[in-house]
Scaffold this motif. Structure first.
Motif: not given
Length: 204
Positions: A99-102, A104-106, A110, A123, A141
């Motif tokens: 998922s994009e959320k997971v 982007n948490e990396s 970043t 994507d 996803g």
């Protein structure tokens, strides 16, 4: 103590750092180097005794710190040094999540967005399969980034053997087995400098 080109140099361990250090020293003109290890090359106790290791190019802003400088020097050797170059495979590097959320948490992602703006966004399943044809499912996803420049994997075990052979050719001596299994150091009582190494076999 002044280190002369003929000074006796002992290196404990014949893994990634031990062999690369020995080889680097011979190229600087040092002629009396002995490496010790309880196992022959490639040692079963070395983390470098592996079929593959990921290599991703250093990412930094401003003056690189020491770990980054080491990685930059390693990158130069993987790309140019005939001892290491045959074992580097610049196939790219893909960082992805379900998922994009997971993703982007990396912290890696970043830093990637900041330092590698040319990384390719993946994507859609079709974009993933462009680089990984084994991904035949729907990949719901999934999103990721693919980096092209000087990214890939190295055949770590074969590069260890290559470095070992280069060291032998340069005159480095090797001691393996119980004689090479260093399990004790002797120290100068005044300076706390190491004065001797002791092997499992009891040899100094």
């Amino acid at each position: 103590m002044t280190l002369e080109k003929h000074s006796k140099i002992f290196i404990i361990g014949t893994g990634t750092f031990g062999l690369s250090t020995a080889l680097s020293l011979t190229r600087q003109g040092y002629t009396n180097i002995t490496c010790f290890d309880r196992d022959s090359v490639p040692s079963n106790f070395s983390a470098g005794n592996d079929s593959n290791k990921i290599f991703d190019s250093p990412q930094y802003i401003g003056e690189p710190d020491l770990p980054t400088r080491i990685r930059l020097e390693a990158k130069h050797d993987w790309l140019n040094d005939e001892v290491y170059k045959p074992y580097f495979h610049p196939v790219g590097y893909l960082n992805a999540a379900m998922s994009e959320k997971v993703l982007n948490e990396s912290s890696d992602v970043t830093n990637l967005k900041l330092l590698k703006p040319d990384a390719e966004l993946l994507d859609t399943p079709e974009k993933f399969r462009k680089y990984l044809k084994v991904f035949t499912g729907e990949l719901p996803g999934w999103v990721g980034y693919y980096m092209h420049d000087d990214e890939g994997w190295v055949h770590a075990r074969d590069s260890l053997i290559s470095a070992y052979n280069a060291c032998l050719k340069a005159g480095v001596q090797f001691v393996f087995g119980d004689d090479g299994y260093i399990n004790k150091f002797e120290f100068d009582s005044n300076t706390n400098d190491v004065t001797a190494i002791v092997s499992k076999s009891g040899r100094l």
